[in-house]
Design an enzyme around this catalytic site. Structure first.
Site, PDB file in Angstrom:
ATOM      1  N   LYS A  78      13.082 -13.191  -3.619  1.00  0.00           N
ATOM      2  CA  LYS A  78      14.084 -12.130  -3.438  1.00  0.00           C
ATOM      3  C   LYS A  78      13.732 -11.293  -2.212  1.00  0.00           C
ATOM      4  O   LYS A  78      12.572 -10.914  -2.020  1.00  0.00           O
ATOM      5  CB  LYS A  78      14.099 -11.263  -4.708  1.00  0.00           C
ATOM      6  CG  LYS A  78      15.176 -10.195  -4.759  1.00  0.00           C
ATOM      7  CD  LYS A  78      15.115  -9.460  -6.106  1.00  0.00           C
ATOM      8  CE  LYS A  78      16.233  -8.461  -6.292  1.00  0.00           C
ATOM      9  NZ  LYS A  78      16.150  -7.748  -7.570  1.00  0.00           N
ATOM     10  N   SER A 153      20.537  -7.796 -10.135  1.00  0.00           N
ATOM     11  CA  SER A 153      20.646  -7.871  -8.690  1.00  0.00           C
ATOM     12  C   SER A 153      19.967  -9.089  -8.053  1.00  0.00           C
ATOM     13  O   SER A 153      20.227  -9.389  -6.896  1.00  0.00           O
ATOM     14  CB  SER A 153      20.048  -6.613  -8.063  1.00  0.00           C
ATOM     15  OG  SER A 153      18.653  -6.543  -8.304  1.00  0.00           O
ATOM     16  N   SER A 177      17.538  -6.878 -13.596  1.00  0.00           N
ATOM     17  CA  SER A 177      17.857  -7.720 -12.429  1.00  0.00           C
ATOM     18  C   SER A 177      17.294  -9.133 -12.413  1.00  0.00           C
ATOM     19  O   SER A 177      17.739  -9.955 -11.614  1.00  0.00           O
ATOM     20  CB  SER A 177      17.445  -7.001 -11.152  1.00  0.00           C
ATOM     21  OG  SER A 177      18.429  -6.051 -10.852  1.00  0.00           O
TER      22      SER A 177
HETATM   23  N1  GLN Z   1      22.115  -3.414 -12.928  1.00  0.00           N
HETATM   24  C1  GLN Z   1      20.970  -2.565 -12.811  1.00  0.00           C
HETATM   25  C2  GLN Z   1      21.216  -1.514 -11.758  1.00  0.00           C
HETATM   26  O1  GLN Z   1      22.163  -1.608 -11.100  1.00  0.00           O
HETATM   27  C3  GLN Z   1      19.773  -3.382 -12.578  1.00  0.00           C
HETATM   28  C4  GLN Z   1      19.090  -3.225 -11.289  1.00  0.00           C
HETATM   29  C5  GLN Z   1      17.740  -3.848 -11.233  1.00  0.00           C
HETATM   30  O2  GLN Z   1      17.157  -4.268 -12.217  1.00  0.00           O
HETATM   31  N2  GLN Z   1      17.221  -3.870 -10.025  1.00  0.00           N
HETATM   32  O3  GLN Z   1      20.484  -0.592 -11.618  1.00  0.00           O
END
Ligand code: GLN
Length: 488
Positions: A78, A153, A177
């Site tokens: 990532k 994400s 994420s």
């Molecule tokens: N959907 C969550 C957010 O928008 C998860 C983000 C994450 O785990 N980086 O914050």
């Protein structure tokens, strides 16, 4: 089977038996990226030259008898984890031209055993989101249906895994994420316990919940990667000294007699009927495997998303203040003929110009929640409720070995379908609790709904990744979801 389709375990054996070399394996993955990534758009940067050099070195290690599980195995990381001299953007234009001067600890650990980094994957800008649509470089497409999102994400990592673009991938999980896109893409996502893996070199989002973890094709592969990337680190004071097990051996142990708790609040009456059915089938399967199922209750679950969306923006507003175009980040001020008369001008021409809408929204929400007069009402209150959620989970986990929940409320939705931020935040409804409590959790496929994969989540006790991996592994062995592959 093509080389890029192999699991870590299969690739390890192939390399060991000299059926192929790491250079051949790496080329097969790079070739796959060339074939399908114009459709999937999982990768932001492809590091072909470095990858082939690394693979050649790994081949020497193998010949010398120094092969470890991940030696010569290609992976995608990532793009929020820094990689020395390899562009790292966090999917933000403000870091469009950032070439880090150091490797994250996790990358170093993978380098040490000769794993081969082939590409950096797409994500929501700074990991803010649940669809990968917030990337400044355009959305990633779900390999199961290119009109749909891969989740987020870490959508690039999960999509790359589903499309067999590499042998394994690395993601990060702040509030879902890793687990969320794994559910949408039909792969295995492990969020280790907070503090299990070093965050050094992970561009900070919410420092109190950020964790790095693997996204893989099988649970066994997840176990193999976890063992390699886990461990305390003097560069991350929140990591802890805990025993790291041979997880790939642990998962083979018996699960007969283990107890799984089903929290009734995670199965509300509004839950999508198809999701409920797939989950019920999975529960029945666990019972057949000798696992005891009991009902539990986590009444504060309903506050997890609101609490998460106070704490997360608050930490974001602080963590992202470093990107001001002066020390970190792009700025027009640096260009010739540009004029900035005061500090505000500098900010307009850096943060104002290069940060995306969702990132700005979170900075504003967080700044508000932390400001004098509102701190007590929002941030402090959220921290108190966070403690209640965390204690409640840990209390219930004393009665059972693990907790089973849905991973996502439905299968992948269409790109562009969710227009308001709130409906995107609700994507995290099954994810936020484990993040706020820092608990390990794994997402794994439990079937399909109209041709789209759907996952379940197992949450474990602190530092007990072994049990959740073991449960998911035995379930995976008893099911055959992995046999169906997306057509690209
Ligand atoms: N959907 C969550 C957010 O928008 C998860 C983000 C994450 O785990 N980086 O914050």
């Amino acid at each position: 089977m093509k080389l890029n389709q192999l699991t870590i375990k299969q690739a390890y054996n192939g390399l060991k038996n000299r059926d192929f070399t790491s250079v051949e394996l790496t080329k097969a993955c790079l070739q796959r990226i060339k074939e399908v990534d114009n459709k999937v758009k999982a990768c932001l940067t492809i590091c072909e030259k470095q990858a082939l050099d690394q693979a050649a070195k790994a081949d020497v290690m193998i010949i010398k008898g120094e092969q470890k599980f991940l030696t010569g195995i290609p992976y995608i990381c990532k793009d929020i984890i820094v990689t020395k001299n390899i562009r790292t953007t966090a999917a933000s234009k403000i870091l469009d031209n950032y070439f880090p001067s150091f490797d994250a600890t996790v990358i170093k650990k993978l380098n040490q055993v000769g794993a081969v980094l082939i590409a950096k994957s797409n994500l929501d800008e700074f990991a803010h989101g649940a669809s990968t649509e917030n990337s400044a470089y355009g959305p990633t497409h779900n390999p199961w249906d290119l009109e749909r999102v891969p989740g987020g994400s870490s959508g690039g990592s999960a999509a790359a895994m589903a499309a067999d673009e590499s042998i394994f991938t690395i993601g990060s999980d702040t509030g879902g994420s890793i687990r969320h896109p794994s559910s949408y893409c039909g792969v295995i996502g492990l969020k280790p316990t907070y503090g299990r893996c070093s965050r050094y070199g992970l561009i900070a989002m919410t420092s109190s919940t950020d964790v790095i973890g693997p996204i893989t094709k099988t649970v066994e592969d997840s176990a193999i990667v976890l063992k390699q990337i886990a461990g305390s680190d003097k560069f991350d004071s929140t990591t802890v000294e805990r025993k790291i097990l041979d997880y790939h051996k642990e998962i083979k142990k018996n699960i007969n007699g283990l107890k799984i708790g089903i929290p009734k609040e995670f199965f509300p009456k509004e839950l999508d009927k198809d999701v409920e059915e797939r989950l019920q089938d999975a529960i029945n399967q666990f019972e057949k495997l000798g696992v005891k199922i009991t009902q539990i209750s986590l009444p504060h679950t309903k506050y997890a998303v609101p609490v998460y969306y106070i704490i997360t923006p608050s930490e974001i507003s602080s963590n992202l203040s470093r990107f001001d175009g002066i020390r970190y980040g792009e700025s027009e001020v640096k260009e010739q003929n540009s004029k900035a008369n005061n500090l505000l001008d500098v900010y307009y021409q850096s943060r104002g110009k290069w940060l995306g809408a969702e990132t700005k929204r979170r900075i504003m929400l967080g700044t508000y929640a932390l400001s004098a007069g509102y701190y007590d009402a929002y941030y402090l209150q959220a921290q108190k409720v966070r403690t209640i959620i965390s204690n409640e989970l840990k209390q219930e986990l004393k009665k059972v070995d693990a907790i089973l929940t849905p991973a996502t409320p439905h299968p992948a939705f269409k790109i562009g379908e969710k227009k308001d931020p709130l409906s995107m935040y609700l994507e995290d409804v099954f994810m936020s609790s484990a993040s706020l409590a820092g608990l390990p959790a794994i997402s794994f496929p439990v079937g399909f709904i109209n041709g789209l994969p759907i996952g379940a989540q197992i949450i474990g006790k602190p530092f007990d990744e072994a049990t959740i991996l073991k449960l998911a592994h035995h379930y995976e062995q008893a099911s055959n979801w992995r046999k169906t592959k997306p057509e690209l």
